[in-house]
Enzyme design. Sequence first.
Site, short mmCIF file in Angstrom:
data_model
loop_
_atom_site.label_atom_id
_atom_site.label_comp_id
_atom_site.label_asym_id
_atom_site.label_seq_id
_atom_site.Cartn_x
_atom_site.Cartn_y
_atom_site.Cartn_z
N SER A 125 6.15 -6.45 2.20
CA SER A 125 7.30 -6.06 1.38
C SER A 125 8.60 -6.52 2.03
CB SER A 125 7.34 -4.55 1.20
OG SER A 125 6.08 -4.08 0.81
N ASP A 145 5.08 -4.75 6.10
CA ASP A 145 5.36 -6.11 6.52
C ASP A 145 5.55 -7.09 5.33
OD1 ASP A 145 3.42 -8.62 7.95
OD2 ASP A 145 5.33 -7.94 8.76
N VAL A 195 16.86 8.78 -0.58
CA VAL A 195 17.72 7.70 -1.07
C VAL A 195 18.51 8.19 -2.28
CG1 VAL A 195 17.64 5.47 -2.30
CG2 VAL A 195 16.32 5.77 -0.19
N THR A 242 4.32 2.33 5.85
CA THR A 242 2.92 1.87 5.91
C THR A 242 2.18 2.76 6.88
OG1 THR A 242 1.44 0.15 6.75
CG2 THR A 242 3.69 0.04 7.53
N GLN A 271 -7.55 8.47 4.18
CA GLN A 271 -6.48 8.42 5.19
C GLN A 271 -5.10 8.28 4.60
OE1 GLN A 271 -7.83 5.36 8.38
NE2 GLN A 271 -9.20 5.26 6.64
N ARG A 316 1.03 -4.97 -5.25
CA ARG A 316 1.11 -6.15 -4.37
C ARG A 316 1.23 -7.33 -5.33
NH1 ARG A 316 -0.70 -3.98 0.57
NH2 ARG A 316 -2.47 -2.57 0.42
N ALA A 324 -11.97 11.19 20.21
CA ALA A 324 -13.23 10.43 20.17
C ALA A 324 -13.57 10.00 21.58
CB ALA A 324 -13.07 9.21 19.27
N ARG A 344 -5.35 -2.48 9.17
CA ARG A 344 -5.33 -3.96 9.17
C ARG A 344 -5.59 -4.48 10.57
NH1 ARG A 344 -3.63 -6.15 4.37
NH2 ARG A 344 -2.41 -4.71 3.13
N ASP A 377 2.43 -1.03 12.05
CA ASP A 377 2.34 -2.38 12.60
C ASP A 377 3.66 -3.14 12.50
OD1 ASP A 377 2.36 -2.63 9.87
OD2 ASP A 377 0.69 -4.05 9.76
N GLY A 410 0.84 -1.20 0.00
CA GLY A 410 0.00 0.00 0.00
C GLY A 410 0.87 1.24 0.00
N ASP A 461 -0.09 1.79 8.70
CA ASP A 461 -0.62 0.96 9.79
C ASP A 461 0.19 1.00 11.09
OD1 ASP A 461 -2.47 0.21 7.88
OD2 ASP A 461 -1.47 -1.67 7.39
O1 F6P Z 1 -1.59 -1.53 4.75
C1 F6P Z 1 -2.16 -0.31 4.41
C2 F6P Z 1 -3.63 -0.44 4.19
O2 F6P Z 1 -4.15 0.84 3.85
C3 F6P Z 1 -4.43 -1.04 5.33
O3 F6P Z 1 -4.67 -0.13 6.38
C4 F6P Z 1 -5.68 -1.50 4.63
O4 F6P Z 1 -6.29 -2.55 5.32
C5 F6P Z 1 -5.13 -1.97 3.30
O5 F6P Z 1 -3.89 -1.32 3.12
C6 F6P Z 1 -6.00 -1.70 2.11
O6 F6P Z 1 -5.42 -2.37 1.04
P1 F6P Z 1 -5.66 -2.03 -0.49
O7 F6P Z 1 -4.86 -0.83 -0.82
O8 F6P Z 1 -5.17 -3.22 -1.21
O9 F6P Z 1 -7.13 -1.79 -0.64
#
Ligand code: F6P
Length: 323
Positions: free
Chosen positions: A107, A105, A25, A127, A253, A74, A188, A173, A131, A13, A129
């Site tokens: 990648s 992750d 780079v 990313t 986002q 991907r 929130a 995710r 994560d 992503g 995320d």
């Molecule tokens: O990993 C980044 C992300 O935006 C996640 O938060 C989300 O679940 C996923 O990618 C969405 O994937 P795609 O871009 O394949 O719709």
Amino acid sequence: MSIMRIGVLTSGGDTPGMNAAIRAVVRRGLSFGDVMLGVYHGYEGLMDGRVKQLQSSDVHGIIQRGGTILRTARSEVFRTPEGQAKAMQLMTAYEMDALIVIGGDGSFHGAQALADLGMNVMGIPGTIDNDIGYTDFTIGFDTAVNNVMGEMEKIRDTMRSHDRVAVVEVMGRACGDIALWSAMTAPADIVLTPESPRDWGEAASQLMHNKLKGRFTSMVIIAEGAGKAADFAKFVQEHTDVEIKPVVLSYIQRGGAPTAADRMLATRLGARAVELIHEGARNRALGIHDNHIVDVDIKDSTAHNENYDQSLYDLHSKMNRIY
Ligand code: F6P
């Protein structure tokens, strides 16, 4: 000092700040006199030879742009041994000394496979995320949280005008970091994350309690890993008399100009990746810890993919109840 031929690609992503990392780079490589090779469409392009030599002018004016000028993908084929062998052949043909992979992750798993086949790879965590466990932050996370904050303000305006509640679904995710940080900062009233499971009945009672106390507009954030906004809204509607609207923020986002924090992180990580190659390091994943740029063995970089801070969740719970 020897001149290197260094490949760079973005994968998985896209994330705001990837361009800032590419720029860093390329510019740091050129400052060593290196040949910088941009690989288009991630590992797909690596297998197909979609490679272009990048000059300083190619990365001019991109630090402020979201997305990735190198495009991304991907790739299913690259997961296979045949795909990986093809990528190795291509890198040999281009005489690449090292490859810098900017991604998440998945990648990094690809980069590990190339390391096993003998390529020197550097991983830069990109990313939204957040994560990837060995680094405090990944590139794009800060921008994603800022994007959520901005959208929450608009949603709140219209909810307030109607005395409604909103439940806003955010990405991430299996990781609740975007949800938690957005809930702390937007803020929130309630946050639902996969790491801190909460009974929906209890959350619905809190919304009722808020209403009885005179807060007609509560805001709920739900991480995609904890469920769907539409399901939570349906549940609340069935069990209370609270009027609630689900909102899915989705790709909003992930786009837009990166924040200063993401540009800085991407710049530091991108430059350091090239420096590590010149220092003779092999197969490292870069990150930030306590505001220092760190690197770990790329083989260990995906072992622990959580950054979630339960104490932040506990603090949020204490500060967002009406007593
Ligand atoms: O990993 C980044 C992300 O935006 C996640 O938060 C989300 O679940 C996923 O990618 C969405 O994937 P795609 O871009 O394949 O719709």
